[in-house]
Design an enzyme around this catalytic site. Structure first.
Site, PDB file in Angstrom:
ATOM      1  N   CYS A 144       0.845  -1.188   0.000  1.00 60.75           N
ATOM      2  CA  CYS A 144       0.000   0.000   0.000  1.00 60.75           C
ATOM      3  C   CYS A 144       0.885   1.245   0.000  1.00 60.75           C
ATOM      4  CB  CYS A 144      -0.879  -0.041   1.236  1.00 60.75           C
ATOM      5  SG  CYS A 144      -1.419   1.551   1.801  1.00 60.75           S
ATOM      6  N   GLU A 145       0.614   2.172  -0.928  1.00 60.92           N
ATOM      7  CA  GLU A 145       1.475   3.349  -1.028  1.00 60.92           C
ATOM      8  C   GLU A 145       1.202   4.362   0.080  1.00 60.92           C
ATOM      9  OE1 GLU A 145       0.734   4.956  -4.899  1.00 60.92           O
ATOM     10  OE2 GLU A 145      -0.875   6.263  -4.225  1.00 60.92           O
ATOM     11  N   HIS A 146       0.120   4.178   0.794  1.00 63.04           N
ATOM     12  CA  HIS A 146      -0.181   5.116   1.883  1.00 63.04           C
ATOM     13  C   HIS A 146       0.483   4.726   3.192  1.00 63.04           C
ATOM     14  CE1 HIS A 146      -3.871   5.671  -0.768  1.00 63.04           C
ATOM     15  NE2 HIS A 146      -3.130   6.744  -0.911  1.00 63.04           N
ATOM     16  N   HIS A 147       0.741   3.436   3.368  1.00 67.68           N
ATOM     17  CA  HIS A 147       1.310   2.984   4.646  1.00 67.68           C
ATOM     18  C   HIS A 147       2.554   2.111   4.485  1.00 67.68           C
ATOM     19  CE1 HIS A 147      -3.025   3.741   5.483  1.00 67.68           C
ATOM     20  NE2 HIS A 147      -2.522   4.336   6.540  1.00 67.68           N
ATOM     21  N   GLN A 167      -5.078  -0.344  -4.918  1.00 70.80           N
ATOM     22  CA  GLN A 167      -5.625  -1.459  -5.694  1.00 70.80           C
ATOM     23  C   GLN A 167      -6.312  -1.007  -6.986  1.00 70.80           C
ATOM     24  OE1 GLN A 167      -7.585  -4.401  -3.318  1.00 70.80           O
ATOM     25  NE2 GLN A 167      -8.791  -5.143  -5.060  1.00 70.80           N
ATOM     26  N   HIS A 188      -5.709  -6.000   2.515  1.00 79.30           N
ATOM     27  CA  HIS A 188      -4.783  -4.901   2.794  1.00 79.30           C
ATOM     28  C   HIS A 188      -4.376  -4.965   4.256  1.00 79.30           C
ATOM     29  CE1 HIS A 188      -5.659  -2.367  -0.912  1.00 79.30           C
ATOM     30  NE2 HIS A 188      -6.426  -3.442  -1.039  1.00 79.30           N
ATOM     31  N   CYS A 199      -2.856  -2.861   5.903  1.00 85.48           N
ATOM     32  CA  CYS A 199      -3.062  -1.591   6.614  1.00 85.48           C
ATOM     33  C   CYS A 199      -4.485  -1.489   7.145  1.00 85.48           C
ATOM     34  CB  CYS A 199      -2.730  -0.393   5.716  1.00 85.48           C
ATOM     35  SG  CYS A 199      -3.660  -0.333   4.205  1.00 85.48           S
TER      36      CYS A 199
HETATM   37 ZN   LIG Z   1      -2.824   1.603   3.396  1.00 87.82          ZN
END
Ligand SMILES: [Zn+2]
Length: 233
Positions: free
Chosen positions: A125-128, A166, A194, A196
């Protein structure tokens, strides 16, 4: 600096992007476009230089967290992480690692949908920067050309090996297949977990995220039903 970058920087500085805060973008997994956001100079330095920099910066993170980098178990970690990022889990950022795909004539005159299902992939995941683990199902109808089955798998792995969301992963795989196979008749379905969402934040261990792309003739209820029948077998 390009206009877009200036705008993005301004938006980041004001901590708002399309009205969402950075925190909301991360936790709600909002994404901003089909292309993975990359800097124009992303490949000006070599992989070896990147690994050196990452190892150094990661050792700083560990140091800030108070970890003892003299410890035998930890001292190799910055180098291991750097190598893993560049050579393995984020190797799909570098177009040099894109799978080479040869096209073949559709000699068997097979003109129904071809489905490659349950392609296991690991992404992040690019956010976490925590794992996304999932399965991709791909279908296409030949426009006269076919590709080797293992290439479908390799294309999924290439795009998975990036910091991802995704929805973008789904669309990037579809766009690549459409370009290679010279057809709009492409379907991509991704069913993923995910970490995260399951191991942090809302801590929901049972939910999964399903995304789909139905292009060309696949965007009809008949074909979607037919595809679902293949997938349920
Ligand atoms: Zn994430």
């Amino acid at each position: 600096m390009k206009h877009q970058e200036i705008m993005l920087n301004t938006l980041i500085k004001t901590n708002k992007l399309n009205g969402f805060s950075e925190e909301e973008i991360g936790d709600d997994h909002i994404y901003t476009g089909l292309e993975t956001p990359m800097k124009s100079n992303a490949f000006k330095i070599s992989d070896e230089e990147k690994k050196d920099k990452i190892a150094h910066l990661f050792s700083e993170i560990m140091d800030v967290m108070g970890l003892d980098l003299e410890d035998d178990s930890l001292k190799g970690t910055p180098n291991r992480v750097a190598k893993m990022y560049i050579d393995e889990i984020f190797s799909g950022l570098n177009p040099a690692n894109k799978p080479k795909v040869a096209l073949f004539d559709n000699k068997y005159q097979y003109n129904q949908m071809l489905v490659e299902k349950n392609i296991t992939f690991y992404s992040n995941c690019e956010h976490h920067f925590v794992p996304i683990i999932g399965k991709a199902h791909i279908a296409y109808i030949s426009s006269g050309k076919v590709i080797g089955l293992s290439k479908l798998n390799r294309i999924v792995q290439y795009y998975a090996k990036r910091p991802q969301v995704q929805e973008r992963l789904t669309n990037q795989i579809a766009a690549e297949l459409s370009q290679i196979l010279e057809t709009d008749d492409i379907a991509v379905i991704i069913d993923a977990k995910h970490l995260c969402v399951s191991s942090r934040g809302i801590k929901d261990d049972t939910s999964a995220t399903v995304t789909s792309f139905y292009g060309g003739v696949f965007n009809t209820s008949n074909k979607i039903t037919e595809l679902q029948n293949y997938l349920n077998h």
